[in-house]
Enzyme design. Structure first.
Site, PDB file in Angstrom:
ATOM      1  N   ASP A   1       0.867  -1.181   0.000  1.00  0.00           N
ATOM      2  CA  ASP A   1       0.000   0.000   0.000  1.00  0.00           C
ATOM      3  C   ASP A   1       0.904   1.232   0.000  1.00  0.00           C
ATOM      4  OD1 ASP A   1      -2.320   1.794   0.408  1.00  0.00           O
ATOM      5  OD2 ASP A   1      -3.341  -0.046   0.986  1.00  0.00           O
TER       6      ASP A   1
ATOM      7  N   HIS B   1      -2.869   3.120  -4.452  1.00  0.00           N
ATOM      8  CA  HIS B   1      -2.290   2.571  -3.222  1.00  0.00           C
ATOM      9  C   HIS B   1      -0.916   1.970  -3.487  1.00  0.00           C
ATOM     10  CE1 HIS B   1      -5.640   3.387  -0.559  1.00  0.00           C
ATOM     11  NE2 HIS B   1      -6.481   2.917  -1.464  1.00  0.00           N
TER      12      HIS B   1
ATOM     13  N   GLU C   1      -9.769   2.855  -5.208  1.00  0.00           N
ATOM     14  CA  GLU C   1      -9.346   4.205  -4.851  1.00  0.00           C
ATOM     15  C   GLU C   1      -8.097   4.674  -5.609  1.00  0.00           C
ATOM     16  OE1 GLU C   1     -11.028   4.356  -0.298  1.00  0.00           O
ATOM     17  OE2 GLU C   1      -9.049   3.476  -0.561  1.00  0.00           O
TER      18      GLU C   1
HETATM   19  C1  ACM Z   1     -11.019  -0.508   0.397  1.00  0.00           C
HETATM   20  O1  ACM Z   1     -11.535  -0.530   1.522  1.00  0.00           O
HETATM   21  N1  ACM Z   1     -10.395   0.571  -0.036  1.00  0.00           N
HETATM   22  C2  ACM Z   1     -11.068  -1.670  -0.475  1.00  0.00           C
END
Ligand code: ACM
Length: 539
Positions: A194, A271, A334
């Site tokens: 991440d 991420h 995201e």
């Molecule tokens: C997530 O909770 N961003 C998959």
């Protein structure tokens, strides 16, 4: 004689007072008990021998003796028999029968996984002290007479763990896997990369861990509680760590011995700041970034060039060699598109491919990865954002994890893809367990009490049987921005994950929260022995 039959019928009533979790499909209490003694022999066939050794291993610390494991009963008066039975195909690969009388315990299943789950049930039928790590002298190791026939409702019964935001030591990862197995969960979703840390050794790209596994400091407190970014306070404590490939092999083998498939997650294109910090050419701006020290959704995402795609495929090549399971998670959630909107490379790519938007570009990247994995006999799994630019080119075997509610999963199943239902509303264990948050450890927000987890129904009401077959199951998530230690993770995960394990295993019409709560109150004694820092149920 008639009286005897009447008596047997009378005592052979459905019994829920045995605190087995998840609740078995059929369970009938008999009379009497089986007493485990040093003379008890574990009898196995060739295919169940390892599980027999595992059972003997598990019983040894608390009883203080090691049971013989043998292919034949010999002269033993009391045996625990573990056997495959080809006539039990109707119980599937994970179902089992468990029969306990005064003289025998028999576990039979179609496949070894079923025998393993029979053994896990057997551990829950013994006194809770059986989970102790040293001999307990004042306990009789009795198992109540019972007939159980059991099999899971869903094939995907998962638990996720974010080790990027807070690195979790290998010993805790193994404890977590043990706790999954105890509750008959069979997928461990390991969130390895991440923005805030890259946690898996990749031999070809050593900077991913020498740079990407370490951040300078971490934001103190809840990010959304700050008025603005200029107020942010950091702890000034470096944080990091990673798993070597040997560590990963150890974890995967440990999970395999407990019939758990490890699903690694390598996030792309969002991420990914830890990777971009290690190799700045993976980004869109050329800027030298640091491994992120705060939380939230970050603008820095991978660029969509051939070289960045090949880099991630090189990473996945090493990942495939370490993880034999069918599914490889590539994230996809995201990923803000501002940098692609401003990037000549990304815009040229959109034009060259005849695409219409940055979302379509992400879908194209996901499609490339899904086909690359499918060609290697694996399946891509991604968060529901992978659908945002359409499913054109997405491999048929790609799986969607629906976290922003159920809609992504519904759309994916209708398009013929398999789905794991993981909506925040019922499966996000980083949410608070009480509305009285001042008495709770810091969490990201939200409110997800135990009964809401238990009430979750993974199959949408409007689905027909063919659509329902695409719902593989469900899984609990624990993100660790605010859960910085193993003890803190345990507090957030337990007992909510146990409620979700019953959702995933037990037929819907047998689920009853009052009945579950009664069994849970006794099951908590086992968790206490196992040193699990669970939250005591209640408001
Ligand atoms: C997530 O909770 N961003 C998959």
């Amino acid at each position: 004689m008639i009286n005897l039959i009447a008596l047997v019928t009378l005592v052979a009533i459905q019994d829920t007072s045995l605190a087995v979790i998840p609740r078995p499909v059929h369970m009938t209490r008999g009379t009497g008990t089986f007493l485990v003694t040093p003379a008890t022999v574990v009898v196995t066939d060739r295919a169940t021998r390892q599980i027999g050794y595992q059972l003997a291993d598990w019983l040894q610390p608390a009883t203080g003796y090691r049971l013989a494991v043998s292919g034949a009963a010999g002269t033993a008066a009391r045996t625990i028999a573990l056997r495959l039975d080809p006539t039990l195909a109707r119980l599937g690969d994970e179902g089992y029968r468990l029969s306990v009388s005064g003289t025998h315990i028999r576990i039979q299943a179609y496949r070894p996984a079923g025998v393993f789950y029979g053994v896990e049930t057997l551990r829950q039928l013994l006194p809770p002290d059986i989970f102790r790590a040293a001999p307990v002298t004042a306990v009789l190791w009795t198992v109540p007479a019972v007939e159980i026939e059991d099999m899971p409702r869903f094939a995907w019964r998962g638990a996720h763990l974010d080790v990027s935001r807070s690195f979790m030591p290998k010993e805790f990862v193994k404890k977590y896997i043990d706790l999954l197995a105890l509750h008959k969960l069979n997928r461990f979703h390991w969130h390895l990369t991440d923005d805030q840390g890259w946690r898996i050794e990749i031999k070809k790209y050593p900077l991913l861990t020498s740079i990407g596994a370490w951040r300078r400091q971490s934001l103190v407190g809840q990010q959304r509680a700050y008025a603005d970014t200029t107020q942010w306070v950091y702890d000034k404590i470096p944080h990091g760590g990673f798993y070597t490939q040997d560590d990963v092999r150890e974890i995967v083998a440990y999970a395999q011995a407990r019939f758990i498939t490890v699903v690694p997650e390598i996030e792309m294109p969002g991420h990914a700041q830890a990777a971009i910090a290690a190799y700045p050419w993976l980004g869109n701006t050329g800027e030298q970034l640091e491994v992120l020290t705060h939380w939230g959704v970050d603008q820095n995402i991978l660029n969509p060039s051939d070289s960045a795609i090949h880099f991630m495929q090189d990473v996945l090549t090493e990942v495939l060699a370490l993880f034999p399971g069918h599914w490889i998670h590539t994230g996809g959630d995201e990923a803000p598109k501002q940098q692609w909107q401003a990037s000549p490379v990304a815009q040229a790519r959109i034009k060259e491919l005849g695409l219409h938007s940055e979302n379509e570009l992400q879908s194209w990247m996901t499609a490339q990865m899904s086909q690359w994995l499918a060609a290697r006999g694996r399946a891509l799994i991604g968060w529901d954002e992978i659908l945002e630019g359409g499913t054109e080119g997405l491999a048929r075997n790609a799986v969607v994890m629906s976290w922003r509610g159920m809609d992504g999963g519904i759309a994916a199943a209708q398009a013929g893809h398999d789905v794991v239902m993981t909506p925040t509303s019922n499966t996000y264990f980083d949410y608070y367990q009480s509305q009285n948050t001042v008495n709770e450890p810091l969490a990201i927000g939200g409110f997800l009490p135990l009964d809401t987890v238990y009430a979750f129904e993974p199959v949408p009401a409007a689905f027909d049987a063919a659509q329902a077959a695409h719902i593989l199951g469900t899984q609990g998530q624990i993100w660790t921005e605010y859960q910085r230690t193993p003890k803190n993770v345990e507090y957030m995960v337990f007992p909510r994950l146990i409620a979700l394990a019953e959702v995933a295993w037990t037929p819907r019409d047998l689920r009853n929260f009052a009945d579950f709560s009664g069994r849970l109150s006794r099951h908590l004694a086992r968790l206490s022995v196992l040193d699990v820092s669970y939250r005591r149920p209640g408001p």
